[in-house]
Structures are given as structure tokens and as C-alpha cells.
Design a protein around this motif. Structure first.
Motif, PDB file in Angstrom:
ATOM      1  N   ILE A   1       0.853  -1.179   0.000  1.00  0.00           N
ATOM      2  CA  ILE A   1       0.000   0.000   0.000  1.00  0.00           C
ATOM      3  C   ILE A   1       0.889   1.229   0.000  1.00  0.00           C
ATOM      4  O   ILE A   1       1.874   1.294   0.733  1.00  0.00           O
ATOM      5  CB  ILE A   1      -0.928   0.008   1.236  1.00  0.00           C
ATOM      6  N   VAL A   2       0.544   2.205  -0.834  1.00  0.00           N
ATOM      7  CA  VAL A   2       1.283   3.464  -0.870  1.00  0.00           C
ATOM      8  C   VAL A   2       0.454   4.506  -0.141  1.00  0.00           C
ATOM      9  O   VAL A   2      -0.734   4.674  -0.408  1.00  0.00           O
ATOM     10  CB  VAL A   2       1.558   3.913  -2.326  1.00  0.00           C
ATOM     11  N   PHE A   3       1.084   5.202   0.793  1.00  0.00           N
ATOM     12  CA  PHE A   3       0.428   6.261   1.554  1.00  0.00           C
ATOM     13  C   PHE A   3       1.409   7.412   1.718  1.00  0.00           C
ATOM     14  O   PHE A   3       2.524   7.209   2.195  1.00  0.00           O
ATOM     15  CB  PHE A   3      -0.033   5.745   2.922  1.00  0.00           C
ATOM     16  N   ASN A   4       0.997   8.593   1.278  1.00  0.00           N
ATOM     17  CA  ASN A   4       1.850   9.789   1.344  1.00  0.00           C
ATOM     18  C   ASN A   4       3.228   9.549   0.721  1.00  0.00           C
ATOM     19  O   ASN A   4       4.239  10.005   1.240  1.00  0.00           O
ATOM     20  CB  ASN A   4       2.006  10.286   2.781  1.00  0.00           C
ATOM     21  N   GLY A   5       3.252   8.795  -0.367  1.00  0.00           N
ATOM     22  CA  GLY A   5       4.501   8.574  -1.084  1.00  0.00           C
ATOM     23  C   GLY A   5       5.360   7.441  -0.550  1.00  0.00           C
ATOM     24  O   GLY A   5       6.368   7.089  -1.148  1.00  0.00           O
ATOM     25  N   ASP A   6       4.991   6.875   0.586  1.00  0.00           N
ATOM     26  CA  ASP A   6       5.755   5.760   1.158  1.00  0.00           C
ATOM     27  C   ASP A   6       5.030   4.449   0.890  1.00  0.00           C
ATOM     28  O   ASP A   6       3.799   4.377   0.963  1.00  0.00           O
ATOM     29  CB  ASP A   6       5.928   5.932   2.671  1.00  0.00           C
ATOM     30  N   THR A   7       5.776   3.391   0.604  1.00  0.00           N
ATOM     31  CA  THR A   7       5.209   2.070   0.355  1.00  0.00           C
ATOM     32  C   THR A   7       5.289   1.236   1.619  1.00  0.00           C
ATOM     33  O   THR A   7       6.335   1.189   2.278  1.00  0.00           O
ATOM     34  CB  THR A   7       5.963   1.359  -0.787  1.00  0.00           C
TER      35      THR A   7
END
Length: 125
Positions: free
Chosen positions: A91-97
Motif C-alpha cells: 500500500i502506498v500512503f503519502n509517497g511511502d510504500t
């Protein structure tokens, strides 16, 4: 998820076409193509088929995330199932995986339950 207009614009660009060229190939006006790409209008099924054909793009790809409501002849967005989304391995959230473990997934679900409960309460006021 892209909007319908973004999907059509991406298909047009991938086909190497200008709005004018797509309009000519589909017998639609250039301004109408522009309005569709800016999500000002939802095209009819026949217009969507013409755009898909002209850009050599599968119709399903153009309307990904949408369904065609035959009762009123309009496209409607399909709501995303957040629980199903969280079942993905990455999952990608705020550019972090993130690669979530079952424990982390459960913690996120509990946090979301609290957040949605608060939102539901606030909406009732």
C-alpha cells in the motif's frame, strides 16, 4: 484512481492524438472532447465506444472504476471498498510504500473504525 476524463485524456495521448484528431475520428466536437477530459460531461455509451475505438483502448480500461447505469444512461463512480483495498500486500500512503502485516492491518482497521464513527457523528449534527 483517475477520473473518467483523465482516463480518456491518457488514452488519447497514448494514441498520439490531439483533441482535434480524436474529435475528427469520433465525429464529436473538439470542445466536447475537452469538456469530457475536464470531467464537465459524462459521455454517452456510444461516444465512449467511439473514443475507445479511435484510441485503440479497451472500453473497460476507459471506464475503469465506473459503471454504466442502464436505467438512466449515465456513468456512475463505483465506490471503493476500503477493507478490500487494505488486503493488498503493498500500500502506498503519502509517497511511502508499506508491506502490512496482519497485525498492522488490524490496527489500521481499528483506527479507521474510530475515524469513521467520529465522522458519522459529526455529519449527524
Amino acid at each position: 484512481m483517475n477520473s473518467l476524463g483523465e482516463n480518456i485524456k491518457n488514452a488519447r495521448k497514448h494514441a498520439g492524438m490531439t483533441q482535434h484528431e480524436l474529435a475528427k475520428a469520433t465525429n464529436l466536437s473538439r470542445s466536447y472532447i475537452g469538456d469530457i477530459e475536464k470531467d464537465r460531461y459524462n459521455p454517452s455509451l456510444s461516444s465512449l465506444k467511439a473514443i475507445a475505438s479511435a484510441t485503440d483502448t479497451p472500453l473497460e480500461e476507459l471506464i475503469s472504476g465506473y459503471k454504466y447505469d442502464l436505467s438512466n444512461g449515465e456513468l456512475v463512480k463505483i465506490p471503493k471498498d476500503l477493507n478490500r483495498f487494505l488486503q493488498q500486500t503493498e500500500i502506498v500512503f503519502n509517497g511511502d510504500t508499506y508491506n502490512l502485516t496482519e497485525e498492522e492491518r488490524a490496527m489500521i482497521m481499528k483506527s479507521l473504525e474510530v475515524a469513521f464513527y467520529a465522522a458519522k457523528k459529526a455529519n449527524k449534527k
